[in-house]
Design a protein around this motif. Structure first.
Motif, PDB file in Angstrom:
ATOM      1  N   LEU A 292     -11.347   1.990   7.028  1.00  0.00           N
ATOM      2  CA  LEU A 292     -10.224   2.818   7.394  1.00  0.00           C
ATOM      3  C   LEU A 292      -9.971   3.770   5.948  1.00  0.00           C
ATOM      4  O   LEU A 292      -9.909   4.997   5.855  1.00  0.00           O
ATOM      5  CB  LEU A 292      -8.845   2.703   7.924  1.00  0.00           C
TER       6      LEU A 292
ATOM      7  N   ALA B 189     -10.262   8.106   4.900  1.00  0.00           N
ATOM      8  CA  ALA B 189      -9.215   8.592   4.549  1.00  0.00           C
ATOM      9  C   ALA B 189      -9.472   9.392   3.600  1.00  0.00           C
ATOM     10  O   ALA B 189      -8.989  10.473   3.072  1.00  0.00           O
ATOM     11  CB  ALA B 189      -8.101   7.808   4.337  1.00  0.00           C
TER      12      ALA B 189
ATOM     13  N   THR C 122       0.877  -0.986  -0.112  1.00  0.00           N
ATOM     14  CA  THR C 122      -0.050   0.119  -0.199  1.00  0.00           C
ATOM     15  C   THR C 122       0.809   1.164   0.031  1.00  0.00           C
ATOM     16  O   THR C 122       0.500   2.341   0.093  1.00  0.00           O
ATOM     17  CB  THR C 122      -0.972  -0.090   1.163  1.00  0.00           C
TER      18      THR C 122
ATOM     19  N   VAL D 163      -4.795   4.447  -0.104  1.00  0.00           N
ATOM     20  CA  VAL D 163      -4.026   3.415  -0.420  1.00  0.00           C
ATOM     21  C   VAL D 163      -3.116   3.311   0.723  1.00  0.00           C
ATOM     22  O   VAL D 163      -3.045   2.383   1.213  1.00  0.00           O
ATOM     23  CB  VAL D 163      -3.342   3.788  -1.698  1.00  0.00           C
ATOM     24  N   THR D 164      -2.711   4.671   1.287  1.00  0.00           N
ATOM     25  CA  THR D 164      -1.414   4.477   2.274  1.00  0.00           C
ATOM     26  C   THR D 164      -1.897   3.933   3.680  1.00  0.00           C
ATOM     27  O   THR D 164      -1.146   3.375   4.440  1.00  0.00           O
ATOM     28  CB  THR D 164      -0.598   5.784   2.320  1.00  0.00           C
ATOM     29  N   VAL D 165      -3.220   4.130   3.935  1.00  0.00           N
ATOM     30  CA  VAL D 165      -3.822   3.712   5.166  1.00  0.00           C
ATOM     31  C   VAL D 165      -4.149   2.335   5.255  1.00  0.00           C
ATOM     32  O   VAL D 165      -4.305   1.721   6.545  1.00  0.00           O
ATOM     33  CB  VAL D 165      -5.197   4.438   5.718  1.00  0.00           C
ATOM     34  N   CYS D 166      -4.486   1.928   4.134  1.00  0.00           N
ATOM     35  CA  CYS D 166      -4.645   0.342   4.285  1.00  0.00           C
ATOM     36  C   CYS D 166      -3.596  -0.593   4.787  1.00  0.00           C
ATOM     37  O   CYS D 166      -2.569  -0.465   4.302  1.00  0.00           O
ATOM     38  CB  CYS D 166      -4.834   0.037   2.640  1.00  0.00           C
ATOM     39  N   PRO D 167      -4.219  -1.290   5.924  1.00  0.00           N
ATOM     40  CA  PRO D 167      -3.189  -1.961   6.897  1.00  0.00           C
ATOM     41  C   PRO D 167      -2.758  -3.382   5.948  1.00  0.00           C
ATOM     42  O   PRO D 167      -1.928  -4.238   6.294  1.00  0.00           O
ATOM     43  CB  PRO D 167      -3.838  -2.250   7.948  1.00  0.00           C
TER      44      PRO D 167
END
Lengths: 250, 312
Positions: free
Chosen positions: A122, A126, A2, A93-97
């Motif tokens: 999440l 975002a 991500t 995209v970047t918050v996806c764990p």
């Protein structure tokens, strides 16, 4: 993964939406639903579609705003279709764990791998634009795919290889192309009409562009009168009508 | 934002549990509580029940809880992923510390230092939790500087109130007495942080319907037709209005329950050792209610910018 693509190709597929042309008919939303209900993100679950509180997954929504100019009080109605903007700096995209959410290196399309999504929602928190949808039935997140299963489909005639919302728009308010290439048709259109991105202050660098409504003609000049003035006196009427008119007017 | 019960429960219980683990290590380090099996069992039992219960409840709001393990993979970019990893790593020093205390009757010297390391890891985990919210720019009320201190100070505060109650119940007069000042300090500090947070989010200006639509140059923007005649996912998840309607009353209740009444209980207990057990337990009860209300309000009064497209 991500993280955003480290070596983006420079290609940025996106939509250009002309707010001057859109009539708010919702055909793009319906066509989007139709294509994607059997496409990459299928199904787009509907809950109680014929019940009292219908609810379901939509990737495209049309809002209608009234914009009032404070000085003159003149108002205009703007129909405003909104779908995923496939941001360059996509916070969803970047918050996806899990790595389910990703941005494609080759064309910048943001997609969800629903096979590994845990449904934490999440990404929908975002995204400032409300592009993320939760499928309650499947427990995963879904979103606009830029019709990735249509635009590259070589079984379709070339002119059909555009997102469903674009091919269906009856007024031609939607254009599709590479916004990363300054010489593409869409980039020229954006440059000519001062196209803009939504909520730049959020720092997401959206790819999709909106073309503002053209300036409204203000003033008192009326449209030229094109029809002949209708003669409502009896002079031009036939013999019988003139005779009836004479008797009744007496 | 819609205040999901599982997330409120998760952030408040893990906050108190991690705070308690920190203070237990401090008490052991200062030699105020010996390696007493009964007290240790009660204290670690409560701390780990809060932490593990909270972490499990956080998986309840997932659409696919059976895939929760996948959330550990994206620590390079995602604070949620970092939190999962921090929570798992924190179990190593804290569980070791508990084992030394309970089974080898040792909680001093290097074991106490191990406990303190676990305490720091606990706070680090609370920090990663707070960053999940603080990093979301689309929710202006969360992406402010006071969000992270709010989570950290309330964790230390609720942990201190809990430790005070346990020390009083366990008959550790010296420990209870030593805890009075730090507990009162964090109750006061917590109030300052929350008041600063509220004043900050009330003053901050962010996006508007004009920037959201980009139509500001043409005038004032007002929604006249929503995309649907029924609420959709976005409205149900992000368009919560009840808390914003009653924010002043709710904030007053948080001040009274989370900070005011516990402060009163702990300070009176300082001078009245005969009823200190009752007073600290009462303080703990009020604090639990107050912190739960604070967290509910933190979620419920936060407005997501997507609501600008919906006039809510």
């Amino acid at each position: 993964m991500t993280c955003l693509p480290k070596n983006p190709s420079g290609k940025k597929l996106g939509l250009v939406i002309d707010l001057d042309i859109c009539v708010g008919c919702h055909a793009c939303a319906v066509s989007c639903k139709e294509w994607n209900a059997s496409g990459q993100m299928a199904p787009l679950t509907d809950l109680q579609p014929y019940g009292a509180k219908p609810d379901g997954v939509w990737f495209n929504r049309i809002h209608t705003f009234e914009v009032v100019e404070p000085q003159t009080g003149a108002s205009r109605t703007v129909h405003f279709p909104k779908s995923c903007l496939h941001c360059d700096d996509a916070p969803c995209v970047t918050v996806c764990p899990t790595g389910a959410s990703y941005k494609r290196e080759e064309d910048g399309i943001v997609l969800v791998n629903t096979d590994i999504c845990i449904g934490c929602k999440l990404c929908s928190w975002a995204c400032p634009y409300g592009a993320r949808e939760y499928d309650e039935d499947e427990g995963v997140m879904k979103k606009c795919t830029m019709c990735v299963d249509k635009i590259y489909n070589e079984n379709l005639p070339e002119e059909s290889r555009v997102p469903a919302c674009v091919s269906t728009c009856p007024t031609g308010a939607r254009s599709f192309g590479d916004l990363g290439d300054p010489n593409s048709e869409v980039s020229k259109l954006v440059a000519a009409r001062n196209g803009y991105g939504l909520m730049p202050e959020q720092g997401t660098k959206p790819v999709n562009r909106y073309l503002p409504p053209r300036p409204k003609k203000l003033g008192n000049e009326l449209a030229p009168r094109l029809l002949e003035h209708v003669d409502d006196s009896a002079n031009g009427a036939g013999v019988l009508a003139r005779w009836v008119d004479k008797i009744l007017s007496a | 934002m819609h205040p999901a019960k599982s997330v409120i429960f998760f952030t408040t219980t893990t906050g108190a549990g991690y705070g308690l683990l920190f203070w237990l290590a401090v008490l052991a380090h200062r030699g105020l509580v010996g390696p007493d099996f009964g007290f240790g069992l009660l204290a670690f039992g409560i701390a780990f029940t809060l932490v593990v219960g909270g972490l499990l409840s956080s998986t309840l709001h997932l659409g696919r809880p059976e895939r929760a393990w996948r959330a550990l993979s994206q620590w390079r970019s995602s604070w949620l992923s970092r939190e999962g990893i921090a929570a798992l790593l924190t179990f190593i020093p804290t569980v070791l510390f508990a084992c030394f205390w309970l089974f080898w009757h040792n909680n001093s010297g290097y074991v106490a230092w191990l406990g303190l390391f676990g305490g720091v890891m606990s706070l680090l985990t609370v920090y990663t939790t707070s960053m999940i919210y603080a990093s979301l720019k689309a929710i202006p009320a969360w992406s402010v500087g006071w969000t992270v201190p709010g989570f950290l100070v309330l964790s230390l505060m609720s942990g201190a109130v809990l430790a005070s109650a346990l020390a009083a119940v366990g008959g550790y007069g010296a420990a209870a007495l030593w805890l009075v000042l730090p507990t009162l300090f964090f109750l006061a500090f917590g109030l300052v942080v929350k008041l600063s947070y509220w004043s900050k989010i009330d003053r901050s200006v962010s996006s508007s319907a004009e920037t959201a639509t980009g139509l500001g140059e043409f005038g004032k923007v007002r929604l006249i037709e929503s995309p649907h005649d029924q609420p959709n996912y976005l409205i149900k998840e992000m368009g919560f209005v009840i808390a914003r309607k009653h924010r002043t009353k709710l904030r007053r209740m948080v001040v009274i329950f989370a900070f005011g009444l516990p402060f009163l209980g702990i300070s009176i207990g300082w001078f009245a050792p005969d009823i200190v057990v009752f007073l600290t337990l009462a303080a703990l009860g009020f604090c639990a209610v107050g912190v739960a209300m604070e967290r509910w309000l933190f979620f419920a009064e936060a407005k997501h910018v997507v609501t600008l497209y919906y006039d809510t």
